[in-house]
Design a protein around this motif. Structure first.
Motif: not given
Length: 305
Positions: A254-282
Motif C-alpha cells: 500500500t505504501v509503495i503503491d501510494r509513493l508511486r503515485g506521488q513521485i515521477k521517479a520509478p520505484v523498484f523493490t527487492a534490492l538485496p539489502f537491509g537487516h537480512v542475511p543476503t545483503k550486497v555491498a553498495l
C-alpha cells in the motif's frame, strides 16, 4: 585473496552478542586478513558502546588506522549524537588513502554526514556481529560481495524484480547512489548532515517498523522535497514488524503503491539489502548506473559498465 588490514570498532550500540563478534573476527582472520579490534569495541555505557567521547575517539582511531577496511561491530543507536563532533576532513583523508568504511543501520547517520560534509564514498554492507559472526556459514552472496569490496574488485550488483515490476523497455538511470536506513534518513531531514542529492538514486531499508511508520517517514522525505529530486527509489528489505487486525489491508505494498503515485521517479523493490542475511555491498555517494530490463535490475559502478 590478498591480505588486507581490517579495523573493527563500535560507534553505536553496545555489543550484546560478544560471541558473534568473536566469531566474525575469527572468520576474517581465517580468510587471511590482518584484523585489528579497537580498544573500546566491547565497551559499554548505558545502551552505548562507551560514552559519546569514547565512541567518537573510536571513529577517529579507525580513520587514523590506515586500514583497508573499517567495519562496525553492529548498528543500533548512537551515531546521530556524534555528528557535530566528527572530524570529517580526517575521515575524508582516510577514504582518499584507501580506507573503506563499511556498515549499515545506524551507520547510515555517519555515511550521510560524511557524504554531506565531504562528498566521500562509504559502503553500505555487513556488520561483524550479525553478518560475519553468524553461527554456521554466513550467507554466500553477502560474503562474496564483501570480499569484492575488501579487494576493491566490486563493479556492481544485480537482483531480480518481482514479476509485477517487469518492464518491456530497457531503462538506464544514472545518478549518485545514496541512502540506507529510512528511520535515520527521516531523522536527518532538514539538518546539515542530510546529503543534498539532486538526480540521485535513493535506496532505503528498515527493521521493526510497521508499514504505517514507513509511510510516515517517506512522507517526511516527500514534504521536505527530497523524493522529488531523485531519479529512482530502490526499496531494500523491511523486516521484523507485525501486522495488526485494524490494518484492514494496509501493508507495505500500500505504501509503495501510494509513493508511486506521488513521485515521477520509478520505484523498484527487492534490492538485496537491509537487516537480512543476503545483503550486497553498495557504494554510498558513488555515481552509478541503474539498468533495468525485464525483471533484471543492476546497479553498476565499475569502470567497465
Amino acid at each position: 585473496m590478498t591480505k588486507k588490514h581490517i579495523y573493527i570498532y563500535s560507534p553505536s550500540s553496545a555489543v550484546r552478542d560478544k560471541a558473534a563478534v568473536r566469531r566474525g573476527v575469527a572468520r576474517l582472520r581465517a580468510m587471511g586478513h590482518d584484523v585489528e579490534v579497537d580498544a573500546s569495541a566491547l565497551a559499554s555505557h548505558m545502551r552505548f558502546a562507551g560514552d559519546d567521547d569514547t565512541r567518537l575517539e573510536a571513529i577517529h582511531r579507525a580513520a587514523a588506522s590506515g586500514a583497508d577496511v573499517a567495519i562496525i561491530t553492529r548498528g543500533g543507536y548512537g551515531l546521530t549524537r556524534l555528528l557535530p563532533a566528527i572530524r570529517y576532513k580526517a575521515v575524508a583523508r582516510a577514504i582518499e588513502r584507501g580506507t573503506r568504511f563499511v556498515g549499515l543501520s545506524d551507520f547510515t547517520a555517519f555515511q550521510s554526514a560524511v557524504l554531506a560534509e565531504t562528498g566521500a564514498v562509504t559502503w553500505a554492507g555487513p556488520a561483524v556481529g550479525e553478518d560475519l559472526g553468524v553461527e554456521g556459514e554466513p550467507d554466500e552472496i553477502m560474503l562474496a560481495c564483501f570480499e569484492d569490496l575488501v579487494s576493491g574488485q566490486g563493479e556492481g550488483t544485480g537482483w531480480q524484480l518481482p514479476s509485477a515490476e517487469r518492464t518491456d523497455s530497457f531503462r538506464d538511470v544514472q545518478g549518485v547512489l545514496w541512502g540506507g536506513n529510512l528511520s535515520i534518513l527521516a531523522t536527518l531531514a532538514g539538518t546539515p548532515w542530510m546529503p543534498q542529492i539532486k538526480g540521485g538514486i535513493l535506496f532505503i531499508e528498515d527493521v521493526h517498523e510497521h508499514p504505517y511508520r514507513v509511510e510516515r517517514m517517506l512522507t517526511q522525505l516527500l514534504y521536505t522535497g527530497v523524493l522529488a529530486q531523485q531519479k529512482a527509489v530502490l526499496f531494500g528489505h523491511f523486516t521484523n514488524y507485525k501486522p495488526v487486525p485494524h490494518d484492514k489491508g494496509f501493508r507495505l505494498k500500500t505504501v509503495i503503491d501510494r509513493l508511486r503515485g506521488q513521485i515521477k521517479a520509478p520505484v523498484f523493490t527487492a534490492l538485496p539489502f537491509g537487516h537480512v542475511p543476503t545483503k550486497v555491498a553498495l557504494p554510498v555517494g558513488a555515481k552509478v548506473h541503474l539498468a533495468v530490463e525485464g525483471r533484471d535490475a543492476f546497479v553498476l559502478w565499475g569502470h567497465r559498465h
